[in-house]
Design an enzyme around this catalytic site. Structure first.
Site, PDB file in Angstrom:
ATOM      1  N   ARG A  12      15.829   1.863   1.370  1.00 37.42           N
ATOM      2  CA  ARG A  12      15.729   0.666   0.531  1.00 37.42           C
ATOM      3  C   ARG A  12      15.267  -0.530   1.366  1.00 37.42           C
ATOM      4  O   ARG A  12      15.824  -1.622   1.285  1.00 37.42           O
ATOM      5  CB  ARG A  12      17.042   0.379  -0.208  1.00 37.42           C
ATOM      6  CG  ARG A  12      16.830  -0.590  -1.373  1.00 37.42           C
ATOM      7  CD  ARG A  12      17.943  -0.541  -2.419  1.00 37.42           C
ATOM      8  NE  ARG A  12      19.228  -0.865  -1.897  1.00 37.42           N
ATOM      9  CZ  ARG A  12      20.305  -0.072  -1.958  1.00 37.42           C
ATOM     10  NH1 ARG A  12      20.226   1.109  -2.537  1.00 37.42           N
ATOM     11  NH2 ARG A  12      21.435  -0.451  -1.441  1.00 37.42           N
ATOM     12  N   SER A  13      14.254  -0.288   2.200  1.00 38.44           N
ATOM     13  CA  SER A  13      13.688  -1.372   2.997  1.00 38.44           C
ATOM     14  C   SER A  13      12.956  -2.335   2.072  1.00 38.44           C
ATOM     15  O   SER A  13      12.559  -1.969   0.966  1.00 38.44           O
ATOM     16  CB  SER A  13      12.704  -0.814   4.019  1.00 38.44           C
ATOM     17  OG  SER A  13      11.566  -0.302   3.366  1.00 38.44           O
TER      18      SER A  13
ATOM     19  N   ASP B 178      20.640   3.977   0.288  1.00 36.10           N
ATOM     20  CA  ASP B 178      20.585   3.652   1.717  1.00 36.10           C
ATOM     21  C   ASP B 178      22.000   3.684   2.269  1.00 36.10           C
ATOM     22  O   ASP B 178      22.939   4.023   1.544  1.00 36.10           O
ATOM     23  CB  ASP B 178      19.828   2.351   2.000  1.00 36.10           C
ATOM     24  CG  ASP B 178      20.678   1.114   1.790  1.00 36.10           C
ATOM     25  OD1 ASP B 178      21.806   1.236   1.306  1.00 36.10           O
ATOM     26  OD2 ASP B 178      20.184   0.026   2.119  1.00 36.10           O
TER      27      ASP B 178
ATOM     28  N   CYS C 299       0.790  -1.243   0.000  1.00 38.58           N
ATOM     29  CA  CYS C 299       0.000   0.000   0.000  1.00 38.58           C
ATOM     30  C   CYS C 299       0.819   1.288   0.000  1.00 38.58           C
ATOM     31  O   CYS C 299       0.393   2.259  -0.624  1.00 38.58           O
ATOM     32  CB  CYS C 299      -1.061  -0.011   1.089  1.00 38.58           C
ATOM     33  SG  CYS C 299      -0.444  -0.274   2.722  1.00 38.58           S
TER      34      CYS C 299
END
Lengths: 318, 318
Positions: A185-186, A208, A150
């Site tokens: 950059r999870s 990141d 989402c």
């Protein structure tokens, strides 16, 4: 005599509620046409007051749009069992969890425990994997839609609202020529988002602490998907190239170096912390979106409707 | 005259190869009875010479037991696509990956990309979840066996070999009365192992930098599984109670405080680093196992045989 006064350079701050509004209206219309309002269950297993506020906010938004919402507060050790129960409860149509729970990789395990059929957050492995590979359906017959995570989905809707997606171009190519920087950059947001925007044609610099990667649309045939390469460039070299800068660093101490921004950039922060200095960013950015929460909430509910359709399709085919 | 000399207190070091030997014999016999030797594919996408050595070692062990083994060295950016290819290749029966690849949560994503039907490491979400809930089969008809993660499985086999599992007790209750300390609570080994031993009746103290948790067998009916509670005890209070101490800290700097061990404890290290001082541990421990790699390798191959059976069952039912 011609007016030689230069056009006033001004920066516009756009609130997430403005972007969310048409989606909320659309959701209301769709829900009101259903026999039964779909029910979302939120699990809150941490004691962070901010998480509780966020949970209550989801409840309010859900109700406003006509959905049912139930917040279940519980001990973190009971969460897995309660998720498994909700997975098989026919009266629960969507499940979301307020993160973090343990704050360790155990949270990833818990995330995957939510049945994909009820995963409104779109974090199930199959959804993330389909997103990376630009696969839009769960089945070959294309009767079951794959859900998008989402927050990345909210970002796409925001970029569409802002006209960053060029509607003159073909669908799937509407970011062609655009350069985007994403700081985060999870696995949950940053990397999926980079892939999603690259799949739509953008050149994406994903930043990141371990370095900068460049995501571009791959030329693969079997798997239509992005390509990734490590680049040795610095933020200083990359940021001036970017039409859009998106930040999601979950720390109050982090501030994006706005002096690197090109004039007229679009700046969007999805972190709950303020990653841009509100004054400094407006000296460069044409558009600044300080937070995206309301759009994300609308996308959660949009995913819930898609899942509800999938659930009905599956029941009908039994 | 009676000999009053006290029995000499001695510590025994047991090598993993000793424990692995009967399993290797069993594997050879099983494989030789098959029409075709199952094929294991190992993906090596890092440049760590230690990982390469380990990969070559898997190859050697696989061949020795009569399996086919193919090492595929590749760039980390190509790994996902190559896993997906191997997932659907009927000539590949098992897949393993040499970790770390990215060394971030992206590795968890990649792990879940391996089809569960070929996952010899037993790291697919469904296997870990089934292990936590003590569920032994993938289907209600009990025709498809659930795989156990190979390092925890190796540990169980070692504890059986050492007689820590009491064969006088009923199956599923053979650690009743035993107290175990596990230093490491990763999602891949430490936490699954704690749950597995608790499910078999042990009291397990699971230690990591965030604190100590106590795992005991739960009294649940629907889900036969362990229970977990945070405890405020220190290592100093917990270790003297423990019959078995298991370490898995991936750091050369970490040494377990052997002075806390009770006399006659069983000490097992599964880290590639030496978590026990080899001299100090023998002053207290009755049994010391410095590494478990060979048993883990045997369990990988054992899982491969189980997966091969599942694959045949599934083809037959089509």
């Amino acid at each position: 005599m011609a007016d030689n006064t230069p056009t006033c350079m001004s920066s516009e701050t756009i609130l997430a509620s403005t972007v969310a509004e048409p989606f909320m209206q659309e959701l209301k219309t769709e829900v009101s046409s259903l026999d039964q309002a779909p029910k979302l269950v939120g699990f809150l297993a941490n004691v962070d007051p901010a998480a509780k506020m966020y949970a209550e906010w989801t409840g309010k938004t859900s109700m406003e749009a006509g959905f049912q919402f139930e917040l279940r507060q519980l001990d973190k050790e009971d969460l897995e069992e309660k998720i498994l129960e909700a997975n098989t409860d026919p009266n629960v149509h969507g499940i979301m969890i307020y993160w973090p729970v343990f704050g360790t990789s155990q949270d990833t395990y818990l995330q995957q425990t939510v049945a994909k059929e009820k995963d409104v957050e779109g974090l199930s492995h199959i959804y993330i994997s389909n997103m990376y590979h630009n696969i839009r359906f769960l089945d070959d017959a294309k009767t079951l839609k794959s859900i998008l995570p989402c927050t990345p989905l909210a970002m796409v809707k925001i970029l569409e609202h802002l006209g960053v997606y060029n509607k003159v171009l073909a669908y799937g190519n509407r970011l062609y020529g655009k350069t985007v920087c994403i700081v985060n950059r999870s696995e949950v947001v940053g990397r999926p988002l980079a892939a999603l925007l690259a799949n739509d044609g953008a050149t994406v610099y994903s930043v990141d602490i371990t370095g900068i990667q460049k995501f571009t649309r791959g030329a693969g045939i079997r798997l239509r998907k992005h390509e990734v390469e490590d680049v040795s460039s610095t933020l200083k070299e990359v940021v001036p190239l970017c039409d859009v800068v998106i930040t999601g660093v979950p720390s109050d101490n982090y501030k994006f170096p706005t002096e690197l921004l090109r004039d007229g950039a679009v700046c969007i922060n999805f972190s709950s912390a303020k990653n841009f200095d509100a004054v400094a960013v407006k000296e460069k950015a044409a558009i600044y979106i300080p937070s995206i929460g309301k759009v994300t909430q609308a996308m959660l509910l949009r995913n819930l409707l898609r899942l509800r359709e999938n659930q009905k399709t599956m029941s009908a085919s039994k």
